[in-house]
Design a protein around this motif. Structure first.
Motif, short mmCIF file in Angstrom:
data_model
loop_
_atom_site.label_atom_id
_atom_site.label_comp_id
_atom_site.label_asym_id
_atom_site.label_seq_id
_atom_site.Cartn_x
_atom_site.Cartn_y
_atom_site.Cartn_z
N TRP A 54 48.87 31.70 -89.17
CA TRP A 54 47.80 31.01 -89.88
C TRP A 54 47.11 31.87 -90.93
O TRP A 54 46.55 31.35 -91.89
N PHE A 55 47.13 33.19 -90.76
CA PHE A 55 46.38 34.07 -91.66
C PHE A 55 47.30 35.11 -92.29
O PHE A 55 47.86 35.96 -91.59
N LYS A 56 47.40 35.06 -93.61
CA LYS A 56 48.28 35.99 -94.32
C LYS A 56 47.84 37.44 -94.17
O LYS A 56 48.70 38.32 -94.01
N PRO A 57 46.54 37.80 -94.18
CA PRO A 57 46.16 39.21 -94.00
C PRO A 57 46.62 39.78 -92.65
O PRO A 57 47.01 40.94 -92.57
N VAL A 58 46.60 38.95 -91.63
CA VAL A 58 47.07 39.42 -90.32
C VAL A 58 48.57 39.63 -90.37
O VAL A 58 49.10 40.62 -89.83
N ARG A 59 49.29 38.73 -91.05
CA ARG A 59 50.75 38.90 -91.21
C ARG A 59 51.06 40.19 -91.95
O ARG A 59 51.99 40.90 -91.60
N ASP A 60 50.27 40.49 -92.97
CA ASP A 60 50.49 41.71 -93.75
C ASP A 60 50.28 42.96 -92.89
O ASP A 60 51.02 43.93 -93.01
N VAL A 61 49.26 42.94 -92.04
CA VAL A 61 49.01 44.10 -91.16
C VAL A 61 50.17 44.29 -90.20
O VAL A 61 50.65 45.40 -89.99
N PHE A 62 50.65 43.19 -89.59
CA PHE A 62 51.77 43.30 -88.65
C PHE A 62 53.06 43.67 -89.35
O PHE A 62 53.96 44.26 -88.73
N SER A 63 53.20 43.36 -90.63
CA SER A 63 54.44 43.68 -91.34
C SER A 63 54.62 45.19 -91.52
O SER A 63 55.75 45.65 -91.72
N TYR A 64 53.54 45.97 -91.43
CA TYR A 64 53.67 47.42 -91.51
C TYR A 64 54.43 47.99 -90.31
O TYR A 64 55.03 49.05 -90.40
N GLY A 65 54.42 47.30 -89.22
CA GLY A 65 55.15 47.76 -88.04
C GLY A 65 56.47 47.04 -87.87
O GLY A 65 56.88 46.75 -86.74
N GLU A 66 57.14 46.77 -88.96
CA GLU A 66 58.36 45.97 -88.94
C GLU A 66 59.41 46.44 -87.93
O GLU A 66 59.97 45.60 -87.21
N PRO A 67 59.71 47.74 -87.81
CA PRO A 67 60.78 48.13 -86.87
C PRO A 67 60.49 47.71 -85.43
O PRO A 67 61.42 47.44 -84.67
N VAL A 68 59.23 47.61 -85.07
CA VAL A 68 58.89 47.23 -83.69
C VAL A 68 58.53 45.75 -83.62
O VAL A 68 59.00 45.04 -82.73
N VAL A 69 57.74 45.29 -84.56
CA VAL A 69 57.20 43.93 -84.49
C VAL A 69 58.30 42.89 -84.60
O VAL A 69 58.21 41.83 -83.96
N LYS A 70 59.36 43.15 -85.31
CA LYS A 70 60.40 42.13 -85.45
C LYS A 70 61.13 41.85 -84.14
O LYS A 70 61.78 40.83 -84.00
N HIS A 71 60.99 42.75 -83.15
CA HIS A 71 61.62 42.54 -81.85
C HIS A 71 60.66 41.98 -80.80
O HIS A 71 61.07 41.70 -79.68
N VAL A 72 59.39 41.83 -81.16
CA VAL A 72 58.40 41.30 -80.22
C VAL A 72 58.55 39.79 -80.14
O VAL A 72 58.59 39.12 -81.17
N PRO A 73 58.63 39.23 -78.91
CA PRO A 73 58.80 37.78 -78.79
C PRO A 73 57.65 37.03 -79.47
O PRO A 73 56.50 37.43 -79.39
N PHE A 74 57.98 35.94 -80.11
CA PHE A 74 57.06 35.04 -80.83
C PHE A 74 56.48 35.69 -82.08
O PHE A 74 56.45 35.09 -83.13
N LEU A 75 56.00 36.90 -81.98
CA LEU A 75 55.28 37.54 -83.08
C LEU A 75 56.23 37.90 -84.21
O LEU A 75 55.90 37.71 -85.38
N GLY A 76 57.41 38.42 -83.89
CA GLY A 76 58.36 38.81 -84.94
C GLY A 76 58.76 37.63 -85.80
O GLY A 76 58.83 37.73 -87.02
N ALA A 77 59.00 36.48 -85.17
CA ALA A 77 59.39 35.28 -85.93
C ALA A 77 58.23 34.77 -86.78
O ALA A 77 58.44 34.26 -87.88
N ALA A 78 57.01 34.91 -86.28
CA ALA A 78 55.85 34.42 -87.04
C ALA A 78 55.54 35.31 -88.23
O ALA A 78 55.15 34.83 -89.29
N VAL A 79 55.73 36.61 -88.10
CA VAL A 79 55.41 37.53 -89.19
C VAL A 79 56.50 37.56 -90.23
O VAL A 79 56.24 37.56 -91.43
N PHE A 80 57.75 37.59 -89.80
CA PHE A 80 58.87 37.74 -90.74
C PHE A 80 59.63 36.43 -90.91
O PHE A 80 60.84 36.41 -91.03
N ASN A 81 58.91 35.33 -90.96
CA ASN A 81 59.51 34.02 -91.15
C ASN A 81 59.89 33.87 -92.61
O ASN A 81 59.03 33.84 -93.48
N GLU A 82 61.16 33.80 -92.86
CA GLU A 82 61.66 33.65 -94.22
C GLU A 82 61.60 32.17 -94.60
O GLU A 82 62.25 31.33 -94.01
N LYS A 83 60.78 31.85 -95.61
CA LYS A 83 60.66 30.44 -96.03
C LYS A 83 61.30 30.25 -97.36
O LYS A 83 61.35 31.00 -98.22
#
Length: 119
Positions: free
Chosen positions: A90-119
């Motif tokens: 829902w919030f782009k600034p939160v997505r941007d903060v989580f995107s800094y941890g891409e190597p870890v966050v992309k493997h976290v259930p639910f969160l990785g798909a929400a942050v790195f959702n390619e539209k």
């Protein structure tokens, strides 16, 4: 799993206020007791009388409680991942903060798909 503390500042003063007969009748000096044996007896009593566990099935009971602990922890982690994924979607600034941890966050259930959702 936690350390418990029950402070009783007046308990030590009880022994001095009792007469000799009451001191013999009531065990108020706990300094000479074996605290390890006392705690072992207290835990066994709690299991037997509070949890209604069969003492002959101690290893099975311990395994069951360990399973419940791990299940509880896993469900809490998944719940917070789901909450964070809703917030991130829902919030782009939160997505941007989580995107800094891409190597870890992309493997976290639910969160990785929400942050790195390619539209």
């Amino acid at each position: 799993m936690r350390e418990w503390s029950f402070p009783c500042p007046n308990y030590n003063a009880i022994h001095n206020q009792l007469c000799k007969e009451e001191q013999d009748l009531y065990m108020t000096q706990v300094a000479h007791l074996d605290k390890t044996a006392y705690m072992h007896t207290a835990v066994e009593g709690g299991r037997l009388y509070c949890l209604k566990e069969d003492p002959r099935k101690m290893t099975l009971n311990r395994s069951y409680h360990n399973f419940l602990f791990v299940l509880d922890l896993t469900l809490k982690i998944l719940f917070w991942c789901l909450v964070l994924s809703f917030i991130a979607s829902w919030f782009k600034p939160v997505r941007d903060v989580f995107s800094y941890g891409e190597p870890v966050v992309k493997h976290v259930p639910f969160l990785g798909a929400a942050v790195f959702n390619e539209k």
